[in-house]
Design a protein around this motif. Structure first.
Motif, PDB file in Angstrom:
ATOM      1  N   ASN A  45       0.793  -1.233   0.000  1.00  0.00           N
ATOM      2  CA  ASN A  45       0.000   0.000   0.000  1.00  0.00           C
ATOM      3  C   ASN A  45       0.825   1.282   0.000  1.00  0.00           C
ATOM      4  O   ASN A  45       0.290   2.357  -0.206  1.00  0.00           O
ATOM      5  CB  ASN A  45      -0.902   0.037   1.240  1.00  0.00           C
ATOM      6  CG  ASN A  45      -2.020  -0.977   1.133  1.00  0.00           C
ATOM      7  OD1 ASN A  45      -2.340  -1.455   0.036  1.00  0.00           O
ATOM      8  ND2 ASN A  45      -2.607  -1.314   2.261  1.00  0.00           N
ATOM      9  N   GLY A  46       2.092   1.171   0.282  1.00  0.00           N
ATOM     10  CA  GLY A  46       2.919   2.379   0.373  1.00  0.00           C
ATOM     11  C   GLY A  46       3.293   2.930  -0.991  1.00  0.00           C
ATOM     12  O   GLY A  46       3.279   2.204  -1.992  1.00  0.00           O
ATOM     13  N   LYS A  47       3.615   4.200  -1.030  1.00  0.00           N
ATOM     14  CA  LYS A  47       4.010   4.844  -2.284  1.00  0.00           C
ATOM     15  C   LYS A  47       5.397   4.387  -2.706  1.00  0.00           C
ATOM     16  O   LYS A  47       6.273   4.228  -1.867  1.00  0.00           O
ATOM     17  CB  LYS A  47       4.023   6.363  -2.070  1.00  0.00           C
ATOM     18  CG  LYS A  47       4.526   7.161  -3.262  1.00  0.00           C
ATOM     19  CD  LYS A  47       4.274   8.635  -3.044  1.00  0.00           C
ATOM     20  CE  LYS A  47       5.095   9.502  -3.985  1.00  0.00           C
ATOM     21  NZ  LYS A  47       4.799   9.254  -5.401  1.00  0.00           N
ATOM     22  N   GLY A  48       5.593   4.224  -3.994  1.00  0.00           N
ATOM     23  CA  GLY A  48       6.933   3.920  -4.500  1.00  0.00           C
ATOM     24  C   GLY A  48       7.045   2.734  -5.433  1.00  0.00           C
ATOM     25  O   GLY A  48       8.137   2.416  -5.901  1.00  0.00           O
ATOM     26  N   LYS A  49       5.922   2.074  -5.742  1.00  0.00           N
ATOM     27  CA  LYS A  49       5.988   0.874  -6.576  1.00  0.00           C
ATOM     28  C   LYS A  49       6.357   1.208  -8.023  1.00  0.00           C
ATOM     29  O   LYS A  49       7.340   0.697  -8.550  1.00  0.00           O
ATOM     30  CB  LYS A  49       4.641   0.133  -6.525  1.00  0.00           C
ATOM     31  CG  LYS A  49       4.279  -0.331  -5.128  1.00  0.00           C
ATOM     32  CD  LYS A  49       2.889  -0.914  -5.029  1.00  0.00           C
ATOM     33  CE  LYS A  49       1.780   0.113  -5.159  1.00  0.00           C
ATOM     34  NZ  LYS A  49       1.739   1.075  -4.049  1.00  0.00           N
ATOM     35  N   SER A  50       5.552   2.061  -8.648  1.00  0.00           N
ATOM     36  CA  SER A  50       5.823   2.385 -10.060  1.00  0.00           C
ATOM     37  C   SER A  50       7.138   3.141 -10.197  1.00  0.00           C
ATOM     38  O   SER A  50       7.919   2.885 -11.122  1.00  0.00           O
ATOM     39  CB  SER A  50       4.688   3.230 -10.636  1.00  0.00           C
ATOM     40  OG  SER A  50       3.497   2.486 -10.627  1.00  0.00           O
ATOM     41  N   THR A  51       7.383   4.053  -9.262  1.00  0.00           N
ATOM     42  CA  THR A  51       8.612   4.846  -9.385  1.00  0.00           C
ATOM     43  C   THR A  51       9.858   3.987  -9.173  1.00  0.00           C
ATOM     44  O   THR A  51      10.900   4.277  -9.753  1.00  0.00           O
ATOM     45  CB  THR A  51       8.591   6.054  -8.440  1.00  0.00           C
ATOM     46  OG1 THR A  51       8.106   5.646  -7.172  1.00  0.00           O
ATOM     47  CG2 THR A  51       7.715   7.160  -8.977  1.00  0.00           C
ATOM     48  N   LYS A  74      -4.004   2.906 -15.244  1.00  0.00           N
ATOM     49  CA  LYS A  74      -4.025   4.365 -15.350  1.00  0.00           C
ATOM     50  C   LYS A  74      -3.934   4.775 -16.799  1.00  0.00           C
ATOM     51  O   LYS A  74      -3.383   4.060 -17.624  1.00  0.00           O
ATOM     52  CB  LYS A  74      -2.854   4.950 -14.571  1.00  0.00           C
ATOM     53  CG  LYS A  74      -2.948   4.539 -13.135  1.00  0.00           C
ATOM     54  CD  LYS A  74      -2.339   5.540 -12.217  1.00  0.00           C
ATOM     55  CE  LYS A  74      -2.293   4.963 -10.838  1.00  0.00           C
ATOM     56  NZ  LYS A  74      -1.366   3.843 -10.767  1.00  0.00           N
ATOM     57  N   GLU A 138       0.857  -1.841 -12.836  1.00  0.00           N
ATOM     58  CA  GLU A 138      -0.513  -2.057 -12.367  1.00  0.00           C
ATOM     59  C   GLU A 138      -1.132  -3.361 -12.876  1.00  0.00           C
ATOM     60  O   GLU A 138      -2.344  -3.516 -12.815  1.00  0.00           O
ATOM     61  CB  GLU A 138      -1.430  -0.884 -12.775  1.00  0.00           C
ATOM     62  CG  GLU A 138      -0.960   0.457 -12.264  1.00  0.00           C
ATOM     63  CD  GLU A 138      -1.460   0.770 -10.855  1.00  0.00           C
ATOM     64  OE1 GLU A 138      -2.305   0.019 -10.340  1.00  0.00           O
ATOM     65  OE2 GLU A 138      -1.001   1.745 -10.282  1.00  0.00           O
ATOM     66  N   ARG A 171      -0.812  -2.947  -6.058  1.00  0.00           N
ATOM     67  CA  ARG A 171      -1.212  -3.500  -4.751  1.00  0.00           C
ATOM     68  C   ARG A 171      -1.765  -4.906  -4.906  1.00  0.00           C
ATOM     69  O   ARG A 171      -2.217  -5.276  -5.988  1.00  0.00           O
ATOM     70  CB  ARG A 171      -2.304  -2.613  -4.144  1.00  0.00           C
ATOM     71  CG  ARG A 171      -1.806  -1.219  -3.874  1.00  0.00           C
ATOM     72  CD  ARG A 171      -2.937  -0.315  -3.428  1.00  0.00           C
ATOM     73  NE  ARG A 171      -2.392   1.046  -3.305  1.00  0.00           N
ATOM     74  CZ  ARG A 171      -2.854   1.958  -2.484  1.00  0.00           C
ATOM     75  NH1 ARG A 171      -3.886   1.685  -1.719  1.00  0.00           N
ATOM     76  NH2 ARG A 171      -2.303   3.148  -2.428  1.00  0.00           N
ATOM     77  N   GLU A 189       3.022   1.425   3.789  1.00  0.00           N
ATOM     78  CA  GLU A 189       2.714   2.827   4.049  1.00  0.00           C
ATOM     79  C   GLU A 189       2.952   3.155   5.513  1.00  0.00           C
ATOM     80  O   GLU A 189       2.313   2.596   6.398  1.00  0.00           O
ATOM     81  CB  GLU A 189       1.254   3.143   3.703  1.00  0.00           C
ATOM     82  CG  GLU A 189       0.977   4.626   3.887  1.00  0.00           C
ATOM     83  CD  GLU A 189      -0.495   4.999   3.822  1.00  0.00           C
ATOM     84  OE1 GLU A 189      -1.255   4.338   3.124  1.00  0.00           O
ATOM     85  OE2 GLU A 189      -0.863   5.970   4.491  1.00  0.00           O
ATOM     86  N   HIS A 192       1.449   9.011   4.339  1.00  0.00           N
ATOM     87  CA  HIS A 192       1.323   9.562   2.981  1.00  0.00           C
ATOM     88  C   HIS A 192       0.651  10.925   3.083  1.00  0.00           C
ATOM     89  O   HIS A 192      -0.353  11.077   3.787  1.00  0.00           O
ATOM     90  CB  HIS A 192       0.504   8.631   2.074  1.00  0.00           C
ATOM     91  CG  HIS A 192       0.654   8.971   0.615  1.00  0.00           C
ATOM     92  ND1 HIS A 192       0.080  10.092   0.065  1.00  0.00           N
ATOM     93  CD2 HIS A 192       1.337   8.361  -0.380  1.00  0.00           C
ATOM     94  CE1 HIS A 192       0.386  10.146  -1.223  1.00  0.00           C
ATOM     95  NE2 HIS A 192       1.151   9.109  -1.519  1.00  0.00           N
ATOM     96  N   PHE A 194      -1.257  12.482   1.242  1.00  0.00           N
ATOM     97  CA  PHE A 194      -2.662  12.499   0.811  1.00  0.00           C
ATOM     98  C   PHE A 194      -3.602  12.481   2.028  1.00  0.00           C
ATOM     99  O   PHE A 194      -4.620  13.184   2.052  1.00  0.00           O
ATOM    100  CB  PHE A 194      -2.898  11.272  -0.074  1.00  0.00           C
ATOM    101  CG  PHE A 194      -4.194  11.293  -0.835  1.00  0.00           C
ATOM    102  CD1 PHE A 194      -4.439  12.253  -1.800  1.00  0.00           C
ATOM    103  CD2 PHE A 194      -5.163  10.312  -0.607  1.00  0.00           C
ATOM    104  CE1 PHE A 194      -5.623  12.251  -2.518  1.00  0.00           C
ATOM    105  CE2 PHE A 194      -6.352  10.311  -1.319  1.00  0.00           C
ATOM    106  CZ  PHE A 194      -6.583  11.279  -2.276  1.00  0.00           C
ATOM    107  N   ILE A 204       5.983  14.494  -8.334  1.00  0.00           N
ATOM    108  CA  ILE A 204       6.011  13.557  -7.200  1.00  0.00           C
ATOM    109  C   ILE A 204       5.023  12.428  -7.451  1.00  0.00           C
ATOM    110  O   ILE A 204       5.317  11.258  -7.275  1.00  0.00           O
ATOM    111  CB  ILE A 204       5.648  14.285  -5.872  1.00  0.00           C
ATOM    112  CG1 ILE A 204       6.616  15.444  -5.613  1.00  0.00           C
ATOM    113  CG2 ILE A 204       5.621  13.302  -4.703  1.00  0.00           C
ATOM    114  CD1 ILE A 204       8.052  15.029  -5.356  1.00  0.00           C
ATOM    115  N   GLU A 205       3.846  12.807  -7.917  1.00  0.00           N
ATOM    116  CA  GLU A 205       2.811  11.811  -8.202  1.00  0.00           C
ATOM    117  C   GLU A 205       2.662  11.507  -9.700  1.00  0.00           C
ATOM    118  O   GLU A 205       2.192  10.448 -10.065  1.00  0.00           O
ATOM    119  CB  GLU A 205       1.455  12.298  -7.676  1.00  0.00           C
ATOM    120  CG  GLU A 205       1.060  11.661  -6.364  1.00  0.00           C
ATOM    121  CD  GLU A 205       1.603  12.389  -5.158  1.00  0.00           C
ATOM    122  OE1 GLU A 205       1.675  13.625  -5.226  1.00  0.00           O
ATOM    123  OE2 GLU A 205       1.972  11.730  -4.179  1.00  0.00           O
TER     124      GLU A 205
END
Ligand code: ATP
Ligand code: MG
Length: 206
Positions: A45-51, A74, A138, A171, A189, A192, A194, A204-205
């Motif tokens: 659930n935390g940010k950073g997967k695609s990046t 997306k 994704e 996720r 996470e 975050h 958000f 960033i996003e």
């Protein structure tokens, strides 16, 4: 200011490092597989997967190897990463299939059709022996909602060229995919922005 190390301290440090290096070299010598296409999964659930995946793409592009990205869910947003890698010309192929988040489209049939089109492209790329790295961004979401058949995806991954690296993000990675993968990292996470009311930020996003 700290004192410069004495000769004996410097000598002790050197001896310790030499011992560490010997251990490290022995450890590396035990790894006998020189080259292998890896299946890497970034989930959680935390940010950073695609990046994280795009960071690796940049690393591969630095070696002038061909890479490709298929984005399953997306769609609409113009992202900085896509614009940036356009500078690498035909070393990069980029396909954005999604129509947007599932809660945006609210149309299951359309989401499935978009995923199927994405999978067609992904399947072709998975049989391309000259492709060094394929990012299936994704894909986990498409699998989670059964927009794509897990068996079909696993079979194509297993049959890909032996040196091709694949990164799958999203996720809720399926246990069967985790079992098939070589490396799996779960982004946790901790916090975050958000949640504190901050909207998506440029660079960033997206
Ligand atoms: P990124 O693209 O930043 O690496 P991600 O791939 O880990 O993020 P996704 O699940 O694909 O995350 O969600 C994409 C978008 O949602 C990004 O804009 C990201 O900043 C945002 N996001 C990711 N994790 C969270 C979270 N825990 N809470 C709120 N928004 C999030
Ligand atoms: Mg993502």
């Amino acid at each position: 200011m700290s004192e410069p190390p004495t000769d004996t301290e410097a000598e002790r440090h050197r001896a310790e490092m030499a011992k560490l290096k010997a251990l490290q070299d022995a450890e590396v010598a035990r790894k006998t597989i020189k080259r292998k296409g890896l299946l890497i999964v970034y989930t959680g659930n935390g940010k950073g997967k695609s990046t994280a995946a795009f960071g690796m793409m940049l690393r591969m592009l630095g070696h002038k190897r061909r890479v490709a990205v298929v984005q399953f869910i997306k769609g609409k947003w113009k992202t900085g990463e896509r614009a940036a890698v356009a500078a690498f010309g035909n070393l990069v192929e980029w396909y954005t299939m999604g129509e947007g988040f599932t809660w945006e489209t609210q149309d299951r049939a359309r989401d499935i059709a978009a995923c199927e089109r994405g999978w067609e492209i992904a399947a072709r790329l998975l049989s391309d022996p000259d492709l060094a790295l394929l990012i299936l961004d994704e894909l986990n979401i498409a699998l989670r909602y059964d927009y794509l058949a897990l068996d079909t995806v696993l079979a194509a991954l297993a049959a890909r060229p032996p040196t091709q690296h694949v990164i799958i993000t999203g996720r809720n990675a399926k246990p069967e995919l985790i079992a098939a993968a070589d490396t799996v990292t779960e982004m946790v996470e901790v916090k975050h922005h958000f949640a504190a009311g901050v909207r998506a930020q440029i660079g960033i996003e997206f």
